[in-house]
Design an enzyme around this catalytic site. Sequence first.
Site, PDB file in Angstrom:
ATOM      1  N   LYS A 194      51.016  35.946  40.221  1.00  0.00           N
ATOM      2  CA  LYS A 194      50.114  37.046  39.852  1.00  0.00           C
ATOM      3  C   LYS A 194      49.212  36.565  38.728  1.00  0.00           C
ATOM      4  O   LYS A 194      49.684  36.181  37.659  1.00  0.00           O
ATOM      5  CB  LYS A 194      50.915  38.266  39.416  1.00  0.00           C
ATOM      6  CG  LYS A 194      50.026  39.404  38.947  1.00  0.00           C
ATOM      7  CD  LYS A 194      50.780  40.683  38.707  1.00  0.00           C
ATOM      8  CE  LYS A 194      49.853  41.760  38.169  1.00  0.00           C
ATOM      9  NZ  LYS A 194      50.544  43.041  37.963  1.00  0.00           N
ATOM     10  N   LYS A 247      48.656  37.329  44.237  1.00  0.00           N
ATOM     11  CA  LYS A 247      47.779  38.447  43.876  1.00  0.00           C
ATOM     12  C   LYS A 247      46.794  38.017  42.807  1.00  0.00           C
ATOM     13  O   LYS A 247      47.217  37.412  41.829  1.00  0.00           O
ATOM     14  CB  LYS A 247      48.667  39.571  43.354  1.00  0.00           C
ATOM     15  CG  LYS A 247      47.928  40.754  42.823  1.00  0.00           C
ATOM     16  CD  LYS A 247      48.908  41.739  42.277  1.00  0.00           C
ATOM     17  CE  LYS A 247      48.112  42.887  41.691  1.00  0.00           C
ATOM     18  NZ  LYS A 247      48.936  43.776  40.927  1.00  0.00           N
TER      19      LYS A 247
HETATM   20  C1  PBG Z   1      50.879  46.581  36.929  1.00  0.00           C
HETATM   21  C2  PBG Z   1      50.149  46.292  38.188  1.00  0.00           C
HETATM   22  C3  PBG Z   1      48.791  46.001  38.275  1.00  0.00           C
HETATM   23  C4  PBG Z   1      48.491  45.942  39.631  1.00  0.00           C
HETATM   24  C5  PBG Z   1      49.676  46.170  40.336  1.00  0.00           C
HETATM   25  N1  PBG Z   1      50.689  46.366  39.430  1.00  0.00           N
HETATM   26  C6  PBG Z   1      47.763  45.874  37.212  1.00  0.00           C
HETATM   27  C7  PBG Z   1      47.946  44.920  36.133  1.00  0.00           C
HETATM   28  O1  PBG Z   1      48.753  43.996  36.206  1.00  0.00           O
HETATM   29  O2  PBG Z   1      47.269  45.100  35.127  1.00  0.00           O
HETATM   30  C8  PBG Z   1      47.114  45.700  40.181  1.00  0.00           C
HETATM   31  C9  PBG Z   1      46.798  46.281  41.511  1.00  0.00           C
HETATM   32  C10 PBG Z   1      45.355  46.392  41.846  1.00  0.00           C
HETATM   33  O3  PBG Z   1      44.448  46.025  41.068  1.00  0.00           O
HETATM   34  O4  PBG Z   1      45.089  46.875  42.954  1.00  0.00           O
HETATM   35  N2  PBG Z   1      51.962  45.848  36.609  1.00  0.00           N
END
Ligand code: PBG
Length: 324
Positions: A194, A247
């Site tokens: 991520k 992601k």
């Molecule tokens: C939070 C989380 C995020 C997303 C999924 N879980 C945002 C972040 O890490 O700030 C992002 C999903 C998206 O942008 O569609 N832990």
Amino acid sequence: MNQRPRRLRSSAVIRNLVAETTLSANDFLVPLFIEHGKHSKSEIHSMPGYYRFSLDEILNEIEEHVKVGLKSFLLFVKENDDFKDNDGTAAANPNGLMQMAIHKIKSQFPDIILMSDVALDPYSTFGHDGIVENNEIVNDKTNIALAAMAVSHANAGVDWVAPSDMMDGRVAAIRKALDDNGFSNCGIMAYSAKYASCFYGPFRDALDSAPGFGDKKTYQMNPANVKEGVFEAQLDLAEGADMVMVKPAGAYLDVIKAVKEIATKPVSAYQVSGEYAMIKAAAAKGWVNEDAAIIESLTAIKRAGADVIATYFAKTAVNLINKS
Ligand code: PBG
């Protein structure tokens, strides 16, 4: 000429017959946003056409998805500010919004796959995914909170938990806590690679979860790195993850491919809020064809190696696939 590649492209029927990659409803995981209240459905400002739903309304929304063959969902909640603190205590509240949502949804739809987001940011006064001490996100203490959060979701009936926090060792901590509490059947989809991405902006609008200070770069990954993403996926698999995720998706197709090559479990990819917003915005201006952009972007993610795709376009995509 003894090679004429255009023969394989000469009609829609032959093109479809030889397509290397095809999309179906079985590929998609549908993210859903839950909010407090009754009969409420709020459009997310930076995600036109996507909504947060109150608990009563979410059931209809799921029904709409199930009707078109979408049966896997990933839940996020928007918590009120008065429930937030530094430790994200409300995250493991047995009567919290997430736990109530899981219970209600699984009672009505026992056969769907329901996954829940595990991270502290919607519950954190600082909007960070972990506990903050001296302006730092502390790893091991956060893991204890995440494990408790995961157990509370499993207790409410969730099928899978999806840790999105990027702490070191959290998959092992969550796996052990689930097993110790009798939830050995609860799966873990780990957000493994991520990245610290600008493309989460609209999601943070949706949940009012933007970091209050600094950024997430001490836990989310540097977009410059691919080997590190492979290593994170290997670690999560070794710690007991049942599925690993990359992601965002569209700008990280090389990472999806690299993780797919080493993964001995399914690989998911998340077409995130900013990817949705970009397609929506360009389409609203008449600068790209929305339907074509949806199918092309999802096909590319699958072609790169994703076995599962989380996407805000799931319902639209299935309707397009069924029409074609
Ligand atoms: C939070 C989380 C995020 C997303 C999924 N879980 C945002 C972040 O890490 O700030 C992002 C999903 C998206 O942008 O569609 N832990």
